[in-house]
Write a protein that holds these residues in place. Structure first.
Motif, PDB file in Angstrom:
ATOM      1  N   UNK A  36     -45.957  41.766  16.567  1.00 41.19           N
ATOM      2  CA  UNK A  36     -46.278  40.389  16.531  1.00 41.19           C
ATOM      3  C   UNK A  36     -47.796  40.457  16.758  1.00 41.19           C
ATOM      4  N   UNK A  37     -48.521  39.844  15.834  1.00 45.38           N
ATOM      5  CA  UNK A  37     -49.967  39.780  15.748  1.00 45.38           C
ATOM      6  C   UNK A  37     -50.722  38.348  15.507  1.00 45.38           C
ATOM      7  N   UNK A  38     -51.608  38.040  16.269  1.00 45.42           N
ATOM      8  CA  UNK A  38     -51.899  36.612  16.205  1.00 45.42           C
ATOM      9  C   UNK A  38     -53.751  36.908  16.055  1.00 45.42           C
ATOM     10  N   UNK A  39     -54.237  35.856  15.320  1.00 46.38           N
ATOM     11  CA  UNK A  39     -55.657  35.772  15.023  1.00 46.38           C
ATOM     12  C   UNK A  39     -56.324  34.409  15.233  1.00 46.38           C
ATOM     13  N   UNK A  40     -57.453  34.407  15.697  1.00 49.82           N
ATOM     14  CA  UNK A  40     -57.989  33.080  15.439  1.00 49.82           C
ATOM     15  C   UNK A  40     -58.325  32.764  14.095  1.00 49.82           C
ATOM     16  N   UNK A  41     -58.647  31.547  13.709  1.00 51.90           N
ATOM     17  CA  UNK A  41     -58.712  31.124  12.233  1.00 51.90           C
ATOM     18  C   UNK A  41     -59.976  32.073  11.614  1.00 51.90           C
ATOM     19  N   UNK A  42     -61.031  32.115  12.167  1.00 54.85           N
ATOM     20  CA  UNK A  42     -62.329  32.501  11.742  1.00 54.85           C
ATOM     21  C   UNK A  42     -62.292  34.038  11.576  1.00 54.85           C
ATOM     22  N   UNK A  43     -61.302  34.755  11.915  1.00 53.29           N
ATOM     23  CA  UNK A  43     -61.290  36.346  11.680  1.00 53.29           C
ATOM     24  C   UNK A  43     -59.845  36.502  10.923  1.00 53.29           C
ATOM     25  N   UNK A  44     -59.047  35.635  10.417  1.00 55.30           N
ATOM     26  CA  UNK A  44     -58.101  36.091   9.873  1.00 55.30           C
ATOM     27  C   UNK A  44     -58.537  36.512   8.358  1.00 55.30           C
ATOM     28  N   UNK A  45     -57.926  37.507   7.819  1.00 60.23           N
ATOM     29  CA  UNK A  45     -58.122  38.129   6.520  1.00 60.23           C
ATOM     30  C   UNK A  45     -59.208  38.901   6.552  1.00 60.23           C
ATOM     31  N   UNK A  46     -59.931  39.413   7.859  1.00 66.84           N
ATOM     32  CA  UNK A  46     -61.151  40.127   7.697  1.00 66.84           C
ATOM     33  C   UNK A  46     -60.873  41.264   8.794  1.00 66.84           C
ATOM     34  N   UNK A  47     -60.176  40.760   9.977  1.00 62.85           N
ATOM     35  CA  UNK A  47     -60.095  41.564  11.111  1.00 62.85           C
ATOM     36  C   UNK A  47     -58.572  41.963  11.404  1.00 62.85           C
ATOM     37  N   UNK A  48     -58.074  43.295  11.843  1.00 62.15           N
ATOM     38  CA  UNK A  48     -56.632  43.614  11.945  1.00 62.15           C
ATOM     39  C   UNK A  48     -56.615  44.056  13.339  1.00 62.15           C
ATOM     40  N   UNK A  49     -55.720  43.667  14.113  1.00 62.53           N
ATOM     41  CA  UNK A  49     -55.479  44.200  15.196  1.00 62.53           C
ATOM     42  C   UNK A  49     -54.095  45.296  15.372  1.00 62.53           C
TER      43      UNK A  49
END
Length: 123
Positions: A56-69
């Motif tokens: 399960x991975x979750x991102x703030x909108x501003x980093x989606x498609x750029x950051x990967x946890x």
């Protein structure tokens, strides 16, 4: 659990960095993990979270498609791969451990915090 964040540095816009967060002291896989950041003069904000398994991975909108946890429970390490960095990503980045059942974006969900690593993105 003790958390040690590393991997920050100076990078040009469009570049990449990978942050690491090494955990020790307790069972790493028992905790959900998150990354937060605090830019100069601003409040700390949520960046990304991963549940205990990493599925399960979750991102703030501003980093989606750029950051990967991601996380490697065998190595007790959490990662944040940051691509296409922007000047507005400049901040101190913190890793944290807790339970995201209480809300993955809330600082109150995280019990343990690392010391932070500085990311500076130049334009």
């Amino acid at each position: 659990v003790q958390l040690q964040a590393s991997g920050g540095g100076l990078v040009q816009a469009g570049g990449s960095l990978r942050l690491s967060c090494a955990a020790s002291g307790r069972t790493f896989s028992a905790y959900d993990m998150g990354w937060f950041r605090q830019a100069p003069g601003k409040e700390r904000e949520f960046v990304a979270a991963a549940n205990w398994s990493g599925n399960g991975r979750y991102y703030t909108d501003s980093v989606k498609d750029r950051f990967t946890i991601s996380r490697d429970n065998a190595k007790n390490t959490l990662y944040l791969q940051m691509n296409n960095l922007r000047p507005e990503d400049t901040a101190v980045y913190y890793c944290a451990a807790g339970s995201i059942r209480l809300g993955y974006q809330s600082e109150a969900s995280y019990i343990y915090w690392g010391q932070g690593t500085l990311v500076t993105v130049s334009s």
